[in-house]
Write a protein that holds these residues in place. Structure first.
Motif, PDB file in Angstrom:
ATOM      1  N   MET A   1      47.870  63.591 148.345  1.00  0.00           N
ATOM      2  CA  MET A   1      49.293  63.279 148.370  1.00  0.00           C
ATOM      3  C   MET A   1      49.615  62.113 147.421  1.00  0.00           C
ATOM      4  O   MET A   1      49.066  61.016 147.554  1.00  0.00           O
ATOM      5  CB  MET A   1      49.745  62.918 149.786  1.00  0.00           C
ATOM      6  CG  MET A   1      51.246  62.785 149.929  1.00  0.00           C
ATOM      7  SD  MET A   1      52.116  64.347 149.744  1.00  0.00           S
ATOM      8  CE  MET A   1      51.850  65.075 151.365  1.00  0.00           C
ATOM      9  N   PHE A   2      50.547  62.404 146.479  1.00  0.00           N
ATOM     10  CA  PHE A   2      51.057  61.372 145.580  1.00  0.00           C
ATOM     11  C   PHE A   2      52.416  60.900 146.114  1.00  0.00           C
ATOM     12  O   PHE A   2      53.205  61.695 146.627  1.00  0.00           O
ATOM     13  CB  PHE A   2      51.259  61.936 144.167  1.00  0.00           C
ATOM     14  CG  PHE A   2      49.986  62.340 143.471  1.00  0.00           C
ATOM     15  CD1 PHE A   2      49.374  61.503 142.554  1.00  0.00           C
ATOM     16  CD2 PHE A   2      49.396  63.582 143.718  1.00  0.00           C
ATOM     17  CE1 PHE A   2      48.215  61.879 141.897  1.00  0.00           C
ATOM     18  CE2 PHE A   2      48.240  63.973 143.074  1.00  0.00           C
ATOM     19  CZ  PHE A   2      47.643  63.117 142.156  1.00  0.00           C
ATOM     20  N   THR A   3      52.675  59.615 145.977  1.00  0.00           N
ATOM     21  CA  THR A   3      53.986  59.051 146.321  1.00  0.00           C
ATOM     22  C   THR A   3      54.638  58.574 145.033  1.00  0.00           C
ATOM     23  O   THR A   3      54.059  57.756 144.298  1.00  0.00           O
ATOM     24  CB  THR A   3      53.852  57.890 147.306  1.00  0.00           C
ATOM     25  OG1 THR A   3      53.224  58.361 148.507  1.00  0.00           O
ATOM     26  CG2 THR A   3      55.220  57.327 147.661  1.00  0.00           C
ATOM     27  N   ILE A   4      55.828  59.100 144.753  1.00  0.00           N
ATOM     28  CA  ILE A   4      56.529  58.824 143.496  1.00  0.00           C
ATOM     29  C   ILE A   4      57.804  58.044 143.824  1.00  0.00           C
ATOM     30  O   ILE A   4      58.692  58.549 144.507  1.00  0.00           O
ATOM     31  CB  ILE A   4      56.909  60.123 142.760  1.00  0.00           C
ATOM     32  CG1 ILE A   4      55.729  61.109 142.741  1.00  0.00           C
ATOM     33  CG2 ILE A   4      57.421  59.814 141.370  1.00  0.00           C
ATOM     34  CD1 ILE A   4      54.530  60.649 141.970  1.00  0.00           C
ATOM     35  N   THR A   5      57.887  56.820 143.349  1.00  0.00           N
ATOM     36  CA  THR A   5      59.084  56.003 143.533  1.00  0.00           C
ATOM     37  C   THR A   5      59.751  55.807 142.170  1.00  0.00           C
ATOM     38  O   THR A   5      59.155  55.230 141.254  1.00  0.00           O
ATOM     39  CB  THR A   5      58.741  54.637 144.139  1.00  0.00           C
ATOM     40  OG1 THR A   5      58.080  54.828 145.394  1.00  0.00           O
ATOM     41  CG2 THR A   5      60.006  53.813 144.364  1.00  0.00           C
ATOM     42  N   GLN A   6      60.965  56.335 142.036  1.00  0.00           N
ATOM     43  CA  GLN A   6      61.709  56.235 140.785  1.00  0.00           C
ATOM     44  C   GLN A   6      62.771  55.135 140.920  1.00  0.00           C
ATOM     45  O   GLN A   6      63.578  55.154 141.849  1.00  0.00           O
ATOM     46  CB  GLN A   6      62.373  57.581 140.459  1.00  0.00           C
ATOM     47  CG  GLN A   6      61.361  58.697 140.185  1.00  0.00           C
ATOM     48  CD  GLN A   6      62.033  60.054 140.077  1.00  0.00           C
ATOM     49  OE1 GLN A   6      62.002  60.836 141.020  1.00  0.00           O
ATOM     50  NE2 GLN A   6      62.647  60.324 138.924  1.00  0.00           N
ATOM     51  N   LYS A   7      62.765  54.215 139.967  1.00  0.00           N
ATOM     52  CA  LYS A   7      63.670  53.071 139.996  1.00  0.00           C
ATOM     53  C   LYS A   7      64.530  53.049 138.732  1.00  0.00           C
ATOM     54  O   LYS A   7      64.059  53.411 137.645  1.00  0.00           O
ATOM     55  CB  LYS A   7      62.880  51.754 140.095  1.00  0.00           C
ATOM     56  CG  LYS A   7      62.008  51.647 141.338  1.00  0.00           C
ATOM     57  CD  LYS A   7      61.240  50.323 141.352  1.00  0.00           C
ATOM     58  CE  LYS A   7      60.371  50.207 142.596  1.00  0.00           C
ATOM     59  NZ  LYS A   7      59.613  48.917 142.624  1.00  0.00           N
ATOM     60  N   LEU A   8      65.766  52.614 138.904  1.00  0.00           N
ATOM     61  CA  LEU A   8      66.679  52.474 137.765  1.00  0.00           C
ATOM     62  C   LEU A   8      67.402  51.143 137.897  1.00  0.00           C
ATOM     63  O   LEU A   8      68.102  50.888 138.879  1.00  0.00           O
ATOM     64  CB  LEU A   8      67.694  53.620 137.752  1.00  0.00           C
ATOM     65  CG  LEU A   8      68.862  53.511 136.765  1.00  0.00           C
ATOM     66  CD1 LEU A   8      68.368  53.315 135.332  1.00  0.00           C
ATOM     67  CD2 LEU A   8      69.743  54.748 136.854  1.00  0.00           C
ATOM     68  N   ALA A   9      67.196  50.281 136.911  1.00  0.00           N
ATOM     69  CA  ALA A   9      67.867  48.979 136.869  1.00  0.00           C
ATOM     70  C   ALA A   9      68.897  48.998 135.731  1.00  0.00           C
ATOM     71  O   ALA A   9      68.592  49.413 134.612  1.00  0.00           O
ATOM     72  CB  ALA A   9      66.854  47.862 136.651  1.00  0.00           C
ATOM     73  N   ASN A  10      70.100  48.532 136.042  1.00  0.00           N
ATOM     74  CA  ASN A  10      71.201  48.587 135.071  1.00  0.00           C
ATOM     75  C   ASN A  10      71.585  47.173 134.650  1.00  0.00           C
ATOM     76  O   ASN A  10      72.146  46.395 135.420  1.00  0.00           O
ATOM     77  CB  ASN A  10      72.407  49.300 135.694  1.00  0.00           C
ATOM     78  CG  ASN A  10      73.563  49.435 134.720  1.00  0.00           C
ATOM     79  OD1 ASN A  10      73.390  49.289 133.507  1.00  0.00           O
ATOM     80  ND2 ASN A  10      74.741  49.696 135.241  1.00  0.00           N
ATOM     81  N   THR A  11      71.289  46.841 133.396  1.00  0.00           N
ATOM     82  CA  THR A  11      71.710  45.549 132.837  1.00  0.00           C
ATOM     83  C   THR A  11      72.789  45.736 131.788  1.00  0.00           C
ATOM     84  O   THR A  11      73.096  44.810 131.035  1.00  0.00           O
ATOM     85  CB  THR A  11      70.494  44.823 132.211  1.00  0.00           C
ATOM     86  OG1 THR A  11      69.946  45.647 131.166  1.00  0.00           O
ATOM     87  CG2 THR A  11      69.425  44.539 133.248  1.00  0.00           C
ATOM     88  N   GLY A  12      73.364  46.933 131.733  1.00  0.00           N
ATOM     89  CA  GLY A  12      74.420  47.225 130.765  1.00  0.00           C
ATOM     90  C   GLY A  12      75.772  46.681 131.211  1.00  0.00           C
ATOM     91  O   GLY A  12      75.920  46.056 132.275  1.00  0.00           O
ATOM     92  N   ALA A  13      76.787  46.998 130.415  1.00  0.00           N
ATOM     93  CA  ALA A  13      78.119  46.452 130.670  1.00  0.00           C
ATOM     94  C   ALA A  13      78.891  47.226 131.722  1.00  0.00           C
ATOM     95  O   ALA A  13      79.808  46.700 132.353  1.00  0.00           O
ATOM     96  CB  ALA A  13      78.920  46.430 129.361  1.00  0.00           C
ATOM     97  N   GLY A  14      78.549  48.510 131.933  1.00  0.00           N
ATOM     98  CA  GLY A  14      79.297  49.328 132.890  1.00  0.00           C
ATOM     99  C   GLY A  14      78.371  50.050 133.855  1.00  0.00           C
ATOM    100  O   GLY A  14      77.147  50.082 133.687  1.00  0.00           O
ATOM    101  N   ALA A  15      78.997  50.581 134.923  1.00  0.00           N
ATOM    102  CA  ALA A  15      78.223  51.319 135.915  1.00  0.00           C
ATOM    103  C   ALA A  15      77.718  52.625 135.319  1.00  0.00           C
ATOM    104  O   ALA A  15      78.324  53.203 134.417  1.00  0.00           O
ATOM    105  CB  ALA A  15      79.075  51.596 137.144  1.00  0.00           C
ATOM    106  N   VAL A  16      76.588  53.094 135.842  1.00  0.00           N
ATOM    107  CA  VAL A  16      76.018  54.368 135.421  1.00  0.00           C
ATOM    108  C   VAL A  16      75.764  55.223 136.659  1.00  0.00           C
ATOM    109  O   VAL A  16      75.536  54.708 137.754  1.00  0.00           O
ATOM    110  CB  VAL A  16      74.707  54.195 134.627  1.00  0.00           C
ATOM    111  CG1 VAL A  16      74.950  53.451 133.321  1.00  0.00           C
ATOM    112  CG2 VAL A  16      73.651  53.479 135.453  1.00  0.00           C
ATOM    113  N   ALA A  17      75.843  56.514 136.470  1.00  0.00           N
ATOM    114  CA  ALA A  17      75.531  57.461 137.542  1.00  0.00           C
ATOM    115  C   ALA A  17      74.372  58.336 137.083  1.00  0.00           C
ATOM    116  O   ALA A  17      74.433  58.948 136.015  1.00  0.00           O
ATOM    117  CB  ALA A  17      76.751  58.326 137.871  1.00  0.00           C
TER     118      ALA A  17
END
Length: 580
Positions: free
Chosen positions: A180-196
């Motif tokens: 069993m592999f555990t995959i944690t995906q992270k997204l950090a936003n340092t830009g000027a606007g929100a992202v989806a």
């Protein structure tokens, strides 16, 4: 004339059973896989198993696997059960072999390969990433940076990549000591606007399963959606759906591809809603995909999502443990137990426990037979008492048969009256057989679907209890240099089965009808042909059960001997008439 007619009828019925079974067995009761060894020139040789490798060479091969693996940067995977690499290009787990399972029973057998990279023969891999509008997400050609060079159960690795618009992506991969592999995906936003952005996982498989799907064994696309296992999926249905695919909305569950013994599965958060489905992206190229809800990441914020990826052997206890401990819904149903799971799993449990004590699954099957026969002893005793009673009244039955041979309705009436007077039941012998049918079928399924039985030896030439007996009589037990076709591959175990059934029938009360007598006389040898291609373990169970039945019958018949009965006048007259 009547005897000739009955003989012809018996032969015709026997042929229908024999060849009719051959016609229907592949669909409804597929026999065991090909033998893992063969006897040639008196020597035992290991037989190559081309279907053993789920990612074996196929027609879509582009370049040799070793060449493809050397083209991209990689991280080593090293666990007690797995070996392989992670491809930093595309963040794919695409190179995986089993340390504990070989392709054949040979000591130097290469390991089973589960996953292969894109561009190599029969590519089979898992990938993880992001999709979304207004965000530059990593793609299949993105080369990630790793914080280490080796993934082990003690050392997870983190893959990272950043775009030019202020978003940083990280994929943390951990693995346990099993599959069993555990995959944690992270997204950090340092830009000027929100992202989806929406996280996804995919499994891509080039080619269909090497294990054919049948009425009793499902292979191919499989999943659990809203706590219900779906066995209705097939590669043919994915071919028809094409890129439009087949979609499922579910809370938790899992989705993937299963072979007889191996499984790959994406497992999202058990409490999270997920959109999942299968599609065919090209001829004979299939994908299983899941994606969670979009994450709205404001400037200066970060988000993450975790899912699991299973890539391993369908070990019964392990799947059940993951189902209980990790809350993976219906994960044990990755094994297609079928309708008799309530019997099959206890039988497997008994075999597994006995195997741990004796160290041999063949011996465990024999002990299981004793256990089953012991549990059925009270029923069997009633059966044998009734059979002893039938043997006792057979002289009277023959007398009635001679007396009313031209009046069948009257004969049936007199026989029923005789049964009532003597307190015997001609159908009593059917109950133990009916009780054993589910047990026999359950053992058949256990031998077929559980990897614990794969390549398990018994004694001498039997190197795999889940495969047929390789020692065939038609090539003089391997002295002649040819291998008979499966339907003529009469092995030693099949011969023992026929002999044991013949002995058992000889002890049973003989039918009154001549046609039935002839059919019963042929039946042991018909069953010898029918059962020869089945797993050796199944034949060992049946042979052991037959000899236990013979011993029990012989003992009981000594307790209820047949009294000496002088021949009646009607019988004497009938015999005299025949001589004239």
């Amino acid at each position: 004339m009547d005897n000739q007619r009955n003989l012809i009828l018996a032969i015709v019925l026997s042929a229908l059973v024999l060849f009719g079974w051959q016609a229907m067995s592949d669909r409804f009761f597929p026999v065991a896989k090909p033998p893992v060894t063969k006897i040639e020139g008196g020597q035992e040789k290991v037989v190559p198993q081309p279907g053993a490798d789920p990612a074996a060479d196929g027609p879509r091969a582009v370049r040799a696997r070793a060449t493809v693996l050397a083209e991209t940067p990689r991280i080593v995977i090293d666990t007690p059960k797995l070996a392989g690499t992670i491809n930093l290009k595309g963040a794919r787990i695409d190179d995986l072999v089993f340390k504990a399972y070989g392709e054949t029973v040979a000591k130097d057998s290469p390991p089973i390969r589960l996953l292969s990279p894109a561009g190599s023969p029969a590519a089979y891999y898992a990938g993880f990433g992001w999709t979304g509008d207004g965000v530059d997400a990593p793609g299949p050609n993105t080369v990630w940076t790793a914080n280490g060079t080796r993934l082990t159960p003690q050392t997870p690795v983190t893959l990272s990549w950043a775009n030019t618009r202020g978003q940083r992506f990280e994929t943390v991969i951990a693995v346990d000591s099993d599959y069993m592999f555990t995959i944690t995906q992270k997204l950090a936003n340092t830009g000027a606007g929100a992202v989806a952005a929406r996280p996804y996982g995919l499994i891509s498989k080039d080619g269909v399963s090497k294990d054919p799907s049948s009425w009793t064994l499902h292979t191919g696309p499989i999943g659990v959606f809203n706590d219900k296992a779906n066995y209705d999926l097939s590669f043919e249905k994915l071919d028809e759906a094409g890129r439009a695919g087949i979609r499922f909305a579910s809370t938790g569950g899992w989705i993937g591809f299963g072979d007889k013994y191996w499984l790959t599965a994406l497992i999202p958060d058990p409490k999270a809603p997920v959109d999942a489905g299968f599609l065919s992206t090209a001829p004979k190229v299939y994908q299983a995909v899941d994606s969670g809800r979009p994450l709205i990441i404001a400037p200066g914020k970060a988000g993450s999502v975790t899912q699991r990826f299973f890539a391993g052997a369908k070990e019964v206890n392990l799947l059940d443990r993951y189902e209980a401990d990790l809350k993976v819904a219906q994960f044990g149903r990755a094994i297609d137990w079928g309708w008799f799971e309530v019997i099959e799993k206890p039988i497997f449990w008994v075999l597994d426990q006995v195997f741990k004590l004796v160290g041999n699954f063949g011996v465990a099957i024999i002990i299981l037979t004793f256990i089953v026969r012991g549990l059925m002893f009270p029923i069997a005793q009633k059966q044998f008492r009734s059979m002893a009673g039938m043997r006792r009244v057979q002289p009277k039955m023959k007398e009635l048969q001679e007396r009313h041979k031209d009046d069948k309705p009257r004969l049936q009436q007199e026989l029923l009256k005789l049964y009532q007077e003597e307190k015997v039941n001609p159908l009593a012998g059917c109950l133990p057989i009916l009780v054993q049918i589910p047990v026999f079928y359950a053992l058949y399924k256990v031998l077929m679907v559980t990897i614990e039985m794969r390549h398990q030896p018994f004694v001498l030439w039997i190197r795999d209890l889940s495969a047929p007996d390789p020692l065939h009589i038609l090539n003089l037990f391997g002295l002649l240099d040819f291998t008979p076709p499966s339907f003529l591959g009469i092995g030693v175990l099949a011969i023992l089965l026929g002999i044991s059934m013949w002995l058992q029938f000889k002890l049973n009360p003989q039918p009154m009808d001549d046609a039935q007598k002839q059919i019963f006389a042929l039946m042991p040898w018909i069953m010898m042909f029918i059962m020869a291609p089945f797993a050796a373990g199944l034949l060992i169970y049946w042979i052991t059960s037959n000899f236990l039945t013979i011993a029990q019958q012989a003992w009981l018949y000594r307790q209820y001997p047949i009294p000496e009965t002088p021949a009646s006048a009607a019988v004497v007259e009938a015999k005299a008439a025949k001589k004239k």
